[in-house]
Design an enzyme around this catalytic site. Structure first.
Site, PDB file in Angstrom:
ATOM      1  N   GLU A 279      85.917 -24.421  17.576  1.00 27.15           N
ATOM      2  CA  GLU A 279      86.757 -25.329  17.462  1.00 27.15           C
ATOM      3  C   GLU A 279      88.213 -24.968  16.782  1.00 27.15           C
ATOM      4  OE1 GLU A 279      83.664 -28.832  16.094  1.00 27.15           O
ATOM      5  OE2 GLU A 279      84.302 -27.481  14.481  1.00 27.15           O
ATOM      6  N   CYS A 352     112.024 -37.038  -3.217  1.00 29.75           N
ATOM      7  CA  CYS A 352     112.265 -37.146  -4.594  1.00 29.75           C
ATOM      8  C   CYS A 352     110.949 -36.485  -5.365  1.00 29.75           C
ATOM      9  CB  CYS A 352     112.501 -38.789  -5.014  1.00 29.75           C
ATOM     10  SG  CYS A 352     114.047 -39.443  -4.197  1.00 29.75           S
TER      11      CYS A 352
HETATM   12  C1  PLP Z   1      89.917 -28.650  10.557  1.00 25.34           C
HETATM   13  C2  PLP Z   1      88.646 -28.151  11.400  1.00 25.34           C
HETATM   14  C3  PLP Z   1      88.832 -27.510  12.544  1.00 25.34           C
HETATM   15  C4  PLP Z   1      90.085 -26.971  12.787  1.00 25.34           C
HETATM   16  O1  PLP Z   1      90.636 -25.922  11.790  1.00 25.34           O
HETATM   17  P1  PLP Z   1      91.771 -24.979  12.087  1.00 25.34           P
HETATM   18  O2  PLP Z   1      91.860 -24.044  10.956  1.00 25.34           O
HETATM   19  O3  PLP Z   1      92.764 -25.602  12.339  1.00 25.34           O
HETATM   20  O4  PLP Z   1      91.172 -24.003  13.420  1.00 25.34           O
HETATM   21  C5  PLP Z   1      87.653 -27.368  13.316  1.00 25.34           C
HETATM   22  N1  PLP Z   1      86.471 -27.747  13.090  1.00 25.34           N
HETATM   23  C6  PLP Z   1      86.479 -28.696  11.938  1.00 25.34           C
HETATM   24  C7  PLP Z   1      85.031 -29.157  11.614  1.00 25.34           C
HETATM   25  C8  PLP Z   1      87.418 -28.811  11.080  1.00 25.34           C
HETATM   26  O5  PLP Z   1      87.278 -29.701   9.912  1.00 25.34           O
END
Ligand code: PLP
Length: 428
Positions: A279, A352
């Site tokens: 992901e 601010c």
């Molecule tokens: C934030 C997150 C991602 C993506 O993270 P990156 O650092 O932007 O690649 C993928 N999976 C989960 C579960 C996340 O919380």
């Protein structure tokens, strides 16, 4: 001197036509990253899957690009889910995350048939199973109605294991109990496990450590409960460079290492290799983006020059939040050499808060009022984290490709801020 070009478009022109602050995304870079995921991960390793994590940056145009590029989409809220659906993103390629999903979010996800729901806690498991059983088999595709797995969120990269608010720890009995309950519920089809080790990483060590520990747990879950790990999600966290002259981190640096380890570890433990997925958020979109600002004020103090721009923590809170480091150039003179007067230069915002600093110790030429400044590597976690602090209006977003710029989010106006703002009768 030539102006800075982004996606073939002249950044000074962009600032003039669309105003500042302005988020500018190079579509070709986003598509190239998606293509690299397909070529170096999905094609090289059969039995894999990849999502883009919406929270880094999502609008309907972005969801269209991700869909066209063939990746799935992670969402964590009704807002992100609705954005994806209204862009026509296929629900079966959407994955719902989050540590505090509401009943409405879970119900909607089940109704539209999102592909995976990543369960974060025992309480959520029970709520989801109740809902799924109450709502009955999904209309079109019963297989769509399923929980994707449990999230194991050991933050291994920083200080060893700490109690994270995300997921369930591998040690102790919580994961065992969750899998036992999940397997017993008719509304759920427990597919596997998920981990996410952190963000902005440049080597795969943390992912590899988590992978080994999760497979140890999977072997134990099989021995004790007969649970078969069908899917394993490696999460995100792949880093992006703040300096555009540095080449980007190849995704294979992570995925080759993880897939090699996965095959070895599964073989060692006699586990069938699960479908593996990633992901990626920041890695896909961050380097594609820049933010254009106009210099409002240059304040020369003894030994320190403040360059104050027309945006700041409201459009990019990442330095105040966690010390993100940025680099910038003048869009009018990107090759101009840095001021060598010996004075330190800080680029600050207009909010601010004294913490409203965009860049500390910037290497910039002496800047004029009205000059356009381009800050690099701002495609991720800027627009998506923007606020209306000081009642500032959120900037516009333009997507550029081959010199052509299209507005994908129009600039907010004070009228937008007032649209939902009511004075009760008794105050009139
Ligand atoms: C934030 C997150 C991602 C993506 O993270 P990156 O650092 O932007 O690649 C993928 N999976 C989960 C579960 C996340 O919380």
């Amino acid at each position: 001197m030539a102006h800075l070009l982004w996606g073939g478009a002249d950044c000074v022109e962009l600032a003039r036509s669309f105003g500042t602050p302005l988020y500018v995304l190079d579509e070709a870079v986003i598509r190239a990253r998606c293509a690299e995921v397909r070529r170096d991960f999905l094609s090289r390793w059969p039995g894999t899957d990849a999502c883009y994590a919406s929270k880094a940056f999502v609008t309907r145009a972005m969801a269209r690009i991700v869909d066209q590029e063939g990746l799935g989409l992670d969402v964590v809220s009704l807002g992100e889910l609705r954005t994806a659906l209204s862009a026509g993103f296929p629900p079966e390629r959407i994955e719902l995350h989050g540590n505090a999903k509401s009943e409405v979010e879970l119900r909607t996800a089940l109704e539209v048939g999102v592909g995976r729901i990543v369960v974060d806690s025992l309480m959520e498991l029970d709520v989801l199973a109740d809902l799924a059983e109450e709502m009955g088999p999904a209309g079109a595709d019963p297989a769509a109605r399923r929980a994707g797995g449990f999230r194991q969120h050991a933050r291994l990269h920083r200080h060893g294991r700490v109690g994270s608010k995300f997921g369930l720890p591998l040690e102790g009995d919580l994961l065992f109990e969750a899998v036992r309950r999940g397997m017993a519920r008719s509304g759920l089809d427990l597919l596997g496990l998920h981990f996410h080790v952190g963000s902005q990483l440049f080597e795969p060590d943390a992912h590899l450590r988590s992978l080994v520990r999760v497979l140890e747990a999977a072997a134990e879950l099989r021995a004790r409960l007969g649970f078969e790990l069908r899917e394993l999600n490696f999460g995100g966290g792949y880093g992006a460079r703040s300096n555009p002259s540095e080449s980007h981190v190849p995704i294979a640096l992570f995925t080759d290492a993880m897939m090699g380890a996965l095959e070895r570890e599964c073989a060692t433990r006699g586990l069938k290799r699960p479908v593996a997925s990633i992901e990626a958020g920041r890695w896909i979109v961050s380097e594609a983006g820049i933010t254009l600002y106009r210099v409002e004020v240059v304040k020369e103090l003894p030994g320190l020059t403040y360059v104050a721009v027309d945006g700041g923590m409201a459009d990019n809170p990442r330095r105040p939040l966690y010390g993100a480091v940025y680099e910038a150039v003048s869009a009018e003179r990107p090759d101009a050499v840095a001021d060598r007067s010996g004075s330190r230069v800080s680029v600050v915002g207009r909010c601010c808060e004294s913490g409203d600093v965009l860049i500390e110790d910037a290497r910039l030429p002496a800047l004029r009022r009205g000059e356009v400044l381009a800050v690099f590597n701002t495609g991720a976690y800027t627009f998506s984290m923007a606020s209306n602090y000081n009642r500032l209006c959120r900037p516009a977003v333009v997507l550029v490709r081959d010199g052509r710029a299209d507005l994908i989010v129009r600039r907010e106006t004070p009228e937008d801020l007032l649209a939902g703002d009511e004075i009760p009768d008794r105050l009139v």
